[in-house]
Write an enzyme that holds these catalytic residues in place. Structure first.
Site, short mmCIF file in Angstrom:
data_model
loop_
_atom_site.label_atom_id
_atom_site.label_comp_id
_atom_site.label_asym_id
_atom_site.label_seq_id
_atom_site.Cartn_x
_atom_site.Cartn_y
_atom_site.Cartn_z
N GLU A 62 0.83 -1.20 0.00
CA GLU A 62 0.00 0.00 0.00
C GLU A 62 0.87 1.26 0.00
OE1 GLU A 62 -0.15 -2.65 1.93
OE2 GLU A 62 -2.14 -2.97 2.78
N CYS A 96 -0.78 0.94 7.44
CA CYS A 96 -1.23 1.34 6.10
C CYS A 96 -2.60 2.00 6.14
CB CYS A 96 -1.23 0.15 5.15
SG CYS A 96 0.44 -0.34 4.68
N1 THU Z 1 2.37 -6.41 4.01
C1 THU Z 1 1.88 -5.54 3.08
O1 THU Z 1 2.48 -5.33 2.03
N2 THU Z 1 0.72 -4.90 3.36
C2 THU Z 1 -0.01 -5.08 4.51
O2 THU Z 1 -1.01 -4.40 4.71
C3 THU Z 1 0.39 -6.10 5.47
C4 THU Z 1 1.73 -6.70 5.28
C5 THU Z 1 3.67 -7.07 3.73
C6 THU Z 1 4.78 -6.60 4.63
C7 THU Z 1 5.73 -7.79 4.57
O3 THU Z 1 6.57 -7.63 3.44
C8 THU Z 1 4.81 -8.98 4.35
O4 THU Z 1 3.56 -8.45 3.95
C9 THU Z 1 4.61 -9.83 5.58
O5 THU Z 1 4.18 -9.09 6.66
#
Ligand code: THU
Length: 137
Positions: A62, A96
């Site tokens: 995000e 986020c």
């Molecule tokens: N992650 C996201 O990209 N967005 C979220 O809202 C939750 C988590 C990613 C961060 C990390 O690279 C992976 O997911 C595991 O937490």
């Protein structure tokens, strides 16, 4: 907010978010996330998570998409699609939700999706009650 009929452009957003997810750099968590934002000007912006050997330096999908939207000069988000290849439901993390809250309106919709289809829609207000907003604007 309860589930709603999906807008016509939603399937396109899902495809864009899936494509972004496929470019995620997630060698540590092996959890791949893609995001697609739609701006009030009707443009789409995508992002993937970008991890780092120093784990807390990782960036969520995000945040990547938001950086692209802001860099392009857009400021208002109408729709958010978030999806992951590893789980069916991939709601945006709390950090986020706060980041997105800076650029939403009361009508902004957060769509929980899989890489192939829409699941449900929520408002940022329902996902982040009592959000902190600066009131100088
Ligand atoms: N992650 C996201 O990209 N967005 C979220 O809202 C939750 C988590 C990613 C961060 C990390 O690279 C992976 O997911 C595991 O937490």
């Amino acid at each position: 907010m309860t589930a709603q009929a999906s807008p016509a452009y939603l399937q396109e957003m899902i495809a864009l978010a899936k494509h972004a997810m496929e470019n995620a750099y997630a060698p540590y968590s092996k959890f791949h996330v893609g995001c697609c934002l739609r701006s009030a000007t009707g443009h789409f912006y995508t992002g993937a998570n970008v991890e780092n050997a120093a784990y807390p330096s990782s960036q969520c999908a995000e945040a990547s998409a938001l950086g692209n939207l802001i860099t392009a000069g857009d400021r208002v988000i109408t729709d958010v699609v978030v999806l992951s290849g590893e789980v069916e439901h991939c709601p945006p993390c709390g950090n986020c939700r706060q980041k997105l809250s800076e650029f939403i309106t009361p009508d902004t919709k957060i769509h929980f999706c899989t890489p192939t289809h829409w699941l449900e829609t929520h408002s940022v207000y329902s996902l982040l009650p009592y959000m902190f907003k600066h009131h100088l604007r």
